[in-house]
Design an enzyme around this catalytic site. Structure first.
Site, PDB file in Angstrom:
ATOM      1  CE  LYS A  42      -4.565  -1.120   1.729  1.00 61.32           C
ATOM      2  NZ  LYS A  42      -5.525  -1.012   2.814  1.00 61.32           N
ATOM      3  CE  LYS A  71      -5.633  -6.651  -2.601  1.00 65.34           C
ATOM      4  NZ  LYS A  71      -5.722  -6.821  -1.185  1.00 65.34           N
ATOM      5  CE  LYS A  99     -14.127  -2.423  -0.385  1.00 64.07           C
ATOM      6  NZ  LYS A  99     -13.750  -2.859   0.956  1.00 64.07           N
TER       7      LYS A  99
HETATM    8  P1  AMP Z   1     -11.406  -5.079   1.611  1.00 60.43           P
HETATM    9  O1  AMP Z   1     -12.017  -4.663   0.326  1.00 60.43           O
HETATM   10  O2  AMP Z   1      -9.903  -5.022   1.548  1.00 60.43           O
HETATM   11  O3  AMP Z   1     -11.979  -4.416   2.824  1.00 60.43           O
HETATM   12  O4  AMP Z   1     -11.734  -6.636   1.764  1.00 60.43           O
HETATM   13  C1  AMP Z   1     -12.941  -7.158   2.307  1.00 60.43           C
HETATM   14  C2  AMP Z   1     -12.979  -8.661   2.097  1.00 60.43           C
HETATM   15  O5  AMP Z   1     -12.989  -8.986   0.709  1.00 60.43           O
HETATM   16  C3  AMP Z   1     -11.760  -9.410   2.689  1.00 60.43           C
HETATM   17  O6  AMP Z   1     -12.176 -10.646   3.213  1.00 60.43           O
HETATM   18  C4  AMP Z   1     -10.877  -9.618   1.491  1.00 60.43           C
HETATM   19  O7  AMP Z   1     -10.016 -10.728   1.614  1.00 60.43           O
HETATM   20  C5  AMP Z   1     -11.900  -9.841   0.387  1.00 60.43           C
HETATM   21  N1  AMP Z   1     -11.342  -9.426  -0.914  1.00 60.43           N
HETATM   22  C6  AMP Z   1     -10.925  -8.180  -1.266  1.00 60.43           C
HETATM   23  N2  AMP Z   1     -10.464  -8.168  -2.532  1.00 60.43           N
HETATM   24  C7  AMP Z   1     -10.584  -9.446  -2.983  1.00 60.43           C
HETATM   25  C8  AMP Z   1     -10.275 -10.084  -4.236  1.00 60.43           C
HETATM   26  N3  AMP Z   1      -9.757  -9.407  -5.257  1.00 60.43           N
HETATM   27  N4  AMP Z   1     -10.551 -11.408  -4.349  1.00 60.43           N
HETATM   28  C9  AMP Z   1     -11.086 -12.113  -3.320  1.00 60.43           C
HETATM   29  N5  AMP Z   1     -11.391 -11.573  -2.123  1.00 60.43           N
HETATM   30  C10 AMP Z   1     -11.143 -10.254  -1.949  1.00 60.43           C
END
Ligand code: AMP
Ligand code: TRP
Length: 337
Positions: free
Chosen positions: A118, A201, A204
């Site tokens: 990050k 990956k 957001k």
């Molecule tokens: P975040 O968007 O970082 O707050 O992630 C929220 C949840 O979504 C967490 O459990 C992450 O591991 C999952 N997650 C985020 N991005 C991905 C992705 N590209 N593929 C699979 N899971 C994801």
């Protein structure tokens, strides 16, 4: 189906309300949260304290918190069976995080790859909160002595740190207070990649909308993003192991497999020899069919912010009741008067 008399354990999970809820969040997290809530006692948290480790416009944050809550519910999280709330409403998260800041080691945090990814070269300008983010995550989970945490694959290292913190706390204070939490990571869908670059990956925070399938995209936008998704010129192979050197192709096959709840091998067997032109048409149909009910339900919920606020308030009260005895036990163990 009758509910089991005793839950198999307690689940905690969360996602940051930083906007742009996407297909990776759904397949890696939300969908599994909904599936697990029958067998486990579950808390699903909108982690607004984690979100502000990078700048969030206060004008937007409230809407983003409601958007995240709507995404959980539209994906099947039932706020009656599960506890759905936002983190900042339960002060115990911050209190336990402080104690963990004193248990966790600099050397442990220095190994966290998500922080390094990050901040890149701008380490000196990163907030201190971003650096100690994993300690707060450990506090989220252990405040409820959660036994299982369903997440995408990117969170595995943070969960290992959570176990290290639990173990060191138990050792240092000579009491078996915290469980060693298990990650729950699915075989398909745990790592959805960018539509433009199979080595990154889906995220957001990617500045390009074309990299990501948002949960609020309409059917035309979805079709356009999938049509423009990067692929290669080869047809689909008969087995998934042949996709190893083809990350973009592997990702699209993986999305199809996860949405249809089948293996990548089964998808390859079905489309063997077909080109990506044909496959993308089939994929668009599956994505639109599976996501449009979620998109519609999210929009319906977001039209009623008072309802979402009530859900979060009720959830916070139920979460606080579970957190209180754990926090009391921890404060006693630490020696607070
Ligand atoms: P975040 O968007 O970082 O707050 O992630 C929220 C949840 O979504 C967490 O459990 C992450 O591991 C999952 N997650 C985020 N991005 C991905 C992705 N590209 N593929 C699979 N899971 C994801
Ligand atoms: N760090 C997680 C993410 O970005 C979000 C999160 C915060 C979380 N606290 C948690 C996930 C506790 C599981 C359990 O994806």
């Amino acid at each position: 189906m009758t509910a089991p008399s005793k839950p198999a354990g307690r689940i905690f999970s969360g996602a940051q309300p930083s906007g742009n809820m996407h297909l990776g969040n759904y397949l890696g997290a939300f969908r599994n949260w909904a599936r697990l809530q029958d067998d486990y006692e579950a808390l699903y948290c909108v982690v607004d304290m984690h979100a502000i480790t990078v700048w969030q416009d206060p004008q937007d944050l409230q809407a983003q918190i409601r958007e995240a809550a709507a995404a959980y519910m539209a994906s099947g999280v039932d706020p009656e069976r599960s506890i759905l709330y936002n983190q900042s409403k339960v002060a115990g998260h911050a209190e336990l995080a402080w104690i963990f800041n004193c248990v966790s080691r600099l050397g442990w945090l220095n190994r966290m790859t998500q922080f390094k990814d990050k901040v890149g070269k701008n380490r000196e300008k990163a907030s201190v909160g971003l650096y100690i983010y994993p300690n707060l995550m450990a506090a989220d989970i252990l405040l409820y002595k959660a036994t299982h945490v369903p997440v995408g694959a990117d969170q595995k290292q943070h969960l290992e740190l959570t176990r290290d913190i639990a173990q060191k706390f138990n050792n240092d204070y000579g009491e078996d207070i915290f469980p060693l939490t298990e990650p729950v990571i699915q075989a398909e869908g745990a790592r959805i990649m960018s539509l433009r670059d199979g080595s990154k990956k889906m995220s957001k925070s990617d500045p390009s909308e074309m990299t990501r399938i948002n949960l609020n995209d309409d059917a035309d936008t979805l079709a356009n993003k999938i049509r423009k998704a990067r692929t290669d010129a080869e047809p689909l192979p008969g087995t998934a192991d042949k996709l190893d050197e083809r990350p973009e192709a592997a990702n699209l096959v993986g999305i199809y497999a996860a949405l249809m709840d089948v293996s990548r091998d089964a998808v390859c067997a079905e489309f063997e020899g077909k080109g990506f032109g044909d496959f993308k048409k089939a994929l668009t149909e599956v994505v639109v069919t599976k996501l449009s009910p979620i998109t519609e339900e999210m929009a319906r919920l977001q039209n009623d912010p008072a309802y979402i606020d009530q859900v979060l308030k009720d959830g916070a009260e139920r979460a606080s009741a579970l957190a209180e005895p754990v926090l009391a036990e921890v404060k006693r163990a630490v020696g607070y008067l």
